[in-house]
Design a protein around this motif. Structure first.
Motif, short mmCIF file in Angstrom:
data_model
loop_
_atom_site.label_atom_id
_atom_site.label_comp_id
_atom_site.label_asym_id
_atom_site.label_seq_id
_atom_site.Cartn_x
_atom_site.Cartn_y
_atom_site.Cartn_z
N TYR A 12 0.80 -1.21 0.00
CA TYR A 12 0.00 0.00 0.00
C TYR A 12 0.85 1.27 0.00
O TYR A 12 0.50 2.25 -0.61
N GLN A 13 1.98 1.22 0.70
CA GLN A 13 2.73 2.46 0.86
C GLN A 13 3.52 2.86 -0.37
O GLN A 13 3.70 4.02 -0.65
N ASP A 14 4.03 1.87 -1.13
CA ASP A 14 5.02 2.19 -2.14
C ASP A 14 4.56 1.97 -3.58
O ASP A 14 5.19 2.47 -4.50
N CYS A 53 5.13 10.18 2.56
CA CYS A 53 4.42 9.59 3.69
C CYS A 53 2.92 9.44 3.48
O CYS A 53 2.23 8.93 4.35
N ILE A 54 2.41 9.89 2.35
CA ILE A 54 0.97 9.86 2.12
C ILE A 54 0.66 9.28 0.75
O ILE A 54 1.27 9.69 -0.25
N SER A 55 -0.28 8.33 0.71
CA SER A 55 -0.73 7.76 -0.56
C SER A 55 -2.25 7.76 -0.60
O SER A 55 -2.92 7.59 0.43
N VAL A 56 -2.79 7.95 -1.79
CA VAL A 56 -4.23 7.84 -2.03
C VAL A 56 -4.49 6.47 -2.66
O VAL A 56 -3.80 6.09 -3.62
N LEU A 57 -5.46 5.73 -2.12
CA LEU A 57 -5.68 4.35 -2.52
C LEU A 57 -7.03 4.15 -3.19
O LEU A 57 -8.01 4.83 -2.85
N SER A 58 -7.08 3.21 -4.11
CA SER A 58 -8.37 2.76 -4.64
C SER A 58 -8.23 1.30 -5.05
O SER A 58 -7.17 0.87 -5.50
N LEU A 59 -9.29 0.55 -4.85
CA LEU A 59 -9.31 -0.87 -5.21
C LEU A 59 -10.68 -1.22 -5.74
O LEU A 59 -11.69 -1.01 -5.07
N ASP A 60 -10.71 -1.73 -6.96
CA ASP A 60 -11.95 -2.23 -7.55
C ASP A 60 -11.76 -3.71 -7.80
O ASP A 60 -10.80 -4.12 -8.46
N ILE A 61 -12.65 -4.52 -7.24
CA ILE A 61 -12.45 -5.97 -7.30
C ILE A 61 -13.76 -6.67 -7.62
O ILE A 61 -14.83 -6.27 -7.16
N HIS A 62 -13.65 -7.72 -8.45
CA HIS A 62 -14.82 -8.50 -8.85
C HIS A 62 -14.48 -9.97 -8.69
O HIS A 62 -13.53 -10.47 -9.30
N ASP A 66 -15.87 -17.88 -4.92
CA ASP A 66 -15.45 -17.61 -3.56
C ASP A 66 -13.92 -17.63 -3.49
O ASP A 66 -13.29 -18.59 -3.92
N SER A 67 -13.32 -16.57 -2.98
CA SER A 67 -11.87 -16.47 -3.00
C SER A 67 -11.38 -15.51 -1.93
O SER A 67 -12.17 -14.82 -1.28
N LEU A 68 -10.07 -15.49 -1.76
CA LEU A 68 -9.42 -14.66 -0.75
C LEU A 68 -8.44 -13.72 -1.43
O LEU A 68 -7.53 -14.15 -2.12
N TYR A 69 -8.65 -12.42 -1.24
CA TYR A 69 -7.70 -11.41 -1.72
C TYR A 69 -6.80 -11.03 -0.55
O TYR A 69 -7.28 -10.70 0.53
N SER A 70 -5.49 -11.09 -0.75
CA SER A 70 -4.55 -10.79 0.33
C SER A 70 -3.47 -9.85 -0.18
O SER A 70 -2.90 -10.07 -1.25
N SER A 71 -3.19 -8.79 0.59
CA SER A 71 -2.15 -7.84 0.24
C SER A 71 -1.22 -7.61 1.42
O SER A 71 -1.69 -7.44 2.55
N GLN A 72 0.06 -7.61 1.16
CA GLN A 72 1.02 -7.28 2.20
C GLN A 72 1.10 -5.76 2.34
O GLN A 72 1.04 -5.03 1.36
N VAL A 73 1.23 -5.29 3.58
CA VAL A 73 1.16 -3.87 3.87
C VAL A 73 2.39 -3.45 4.67
O VAL A 73 2.76 -4.12 5.63
N ASP A 74 3.00 -2.34 4.29
CA ASP A 74 4.08 -1.77 5.08
C ASP A 74 3.51 -1.13 6.35
O ASP A 74 2.31 -0.94 6.47
N GLN A 75 4.39 -0.78 7.28
CA GLN A 75 3.95 -0.08 8.49
C GLN A 75 3.27 1.22 8.08
O GLN A 75 3.87 2.08 7.43
N SER A 76 2.02 1.35 8.45
CA SER A 76 1.25 2.50 8.00
C SER A 76 -0.10 2.55 8.70
O SER A 76 -0.54 1.57 9.31
N CYS A 134 2.20 6.96 6.43
CA CYS A 134 3.32 6.24 7.01
C CYS A 134 3.66 6.82 8.39
O CYS A 134 3.19 7.90 8.75
N PRO A 135 4.48 6.13 9.21
CA PRO A 135 4.75 6.58 10.58
C PRO A 135 5.36 7.97 10.67
O PRO A 135 5.17 8.66 11.68
N ASP A 136 6.09 8.41 9.65
CA ASP A 136 6.75 9.72 9.71
C ASP A 136 5.85 10.87 9.28
O ASP A 136 6.32 12.00 9.13
N VAL A 137 4.56 10.57 9.08
CA VAL A 137 3.68 11.62 8.57
C VAL A 137 3.57 12.79 9.53
O VAL A 137 3.41 13.94 9.12
N MET A 138 3.68 12.52 10.84
CA MET A 138 3.57 13.60 11.82
C MET A 138 4.72 14.60 11.67
O MET A 138 4.56 15.79 11.88
#
Length: 335
Positions: A12-14, A53-62, A66-76, A134-138
């Motif tokens: 998600y972050q990169d 440190c900031i990303s805008v996200l969108s996800l469209d899925i169909h 029956d299934s499992l969508y899995s995404s690895q995520v950085d610290q955020s 991300c953690p450094d956003v502050m």
């Protein structure tokens, strides 16, 4: 029946641009209405980096089956809202599963290497929008540290593995939909997305303030009692003490314990035991080779059928699907 798991793990972050993935479903059995060699799901995932440190996200899925969508995520810190389509079950490690419903934003504090999972039923189509901080956003965004009104967000960021489902917000849905439909380029796009993120964060903080004002938290003394009670429950979730026994062990009357336990953990003592039993059962089904019936007994159920019913009601699918998704085989007896 869960027939596949994505090996596509967008971060998600990169990640920037659009990622597309499609895999083949496992061969359909005679009892399944899933066609052999059909695609489990198709998705468009976009993460536009507004800053480091900031990303805008969108996800469209169909989902075609029956299934499992899995995404690895950085610290955020990730906030998602369902913009259109069917509600989906969202799960992240160490947190209870939550139903992602239309207009109800969910905010999640991810650790590095965590994953986000969406359990999709055949025919599900949904569109999600949101932001990632991300953690450094502050440090990179001084406006996030200047006002006391921003404390709900900064306090949330300080709590690892935290998840919160917020009240419904038409404003967030409108913001996200408008952002997805705009087609600015270059510097204009950058300015527009920065203003979008600011508006999104302001609305999130407003919703967090509303949630806090509707349920005042326990004082430090009673919070300590509630935490002590939770630790006792966690130490033997299969055979927990009764609420009265629990109150005696932590040294507070039963009514006070019930009130402040709910304030601290947003659920009753019995609901906490129920959720923790199922969460532990889920981990065991994923990582051990114990029969499903034995797993149910080990977390405190005396009836395997009752366990299966509770599991389906809580997660939206039976325990056998958990085994198929992670181990490729299933049996209510030996496996």
């Amino acid at each position: 029946m869960i027939t596949s798991r994505s090996n596509m793990k967008p971060t998600y972050q990169d990640v920037t641009g659009i990622s597309k993935s499609a895999q083949k479903c496992a061969s359909a059995t005679s009892s399944s209405n899933v066609l052999q060699n059909s695609l489990p799901y198709e998705f468009d995932f976009t993460s536009y980096k507004v800053s480091d440190c900031i990303s805008v996200l969108s996800l469209d899925i169909h989902a075609n089956c029956d299934s499992l969508y899995s995404s690895q995520v950085d610290q955020s810190l990730v906030c998602l809202v369902l913009l259109a389509g069917s509600p989906v079950t969202l799960h992240a490690p160490g947190r209870p599963a939550v139903l992602l419903e239309h207009k109800h934003p969910v905010i999640i504090n991810f650790a590095d290497g965590d994953s986000l999972e969406l359990w999709l039923k055949a025919g599900t189509r949904c569109t999600l929008g949101g932001i990632s901080l991300c953690p450094d956003v502050m440090k990179s965004q001084p406006w996030l540290t200047f006002a006391d009104e921003l404390a709900p967000l900064t306090n949330f960021c300080a709590q690892p593995h935290h998840l919160m489902k917020l009240p419904p917000s038409s404003r967030l849905v409108n913001l996200a939909n408008e952002t997805l439909s705009r087609e600015y380029d270059g510097f204009l796009k950058q300015i527009y997305l920065e203003s979008y993120v600011l508006s999104f964060v302001v609305e999130i903080i407003h919703l967090m303030q509303r949630t806090a004002s509707q349920s005042a938290g326990p004082n430090s003394k009673h919070l300590g009692k509630a935490i002590a009670a939770r630790e006792i429950l966690d130490s033997d979730i299969a055979n927990p003490p009764t609420a009265r026994e629990l109150s005696q062990r932590v040294g507070v009357n039963i009514t006070t314990l019930r009130i402040h336990f709910r304030m601290a953990f947003h659920k009753s003592i019995s609901a906490y035991v129920h959720d923790q039993r199922l969460a532990r059962a889920r981990d065991m089904l994923r990582t051990s080779t114990m029969p499903i019936a034995d797993v149910s007994y080990s977390v405190g159920y005396t009836n395997a059928a009752a366990f299966a019913t509770a599991y389906r009601k809580h997660f939206g699918y039976p325990p056998s699907q958990e085994v198929i998704a992670f181990q490729g085989d299933v049996s209510t007896g030996e496996r």
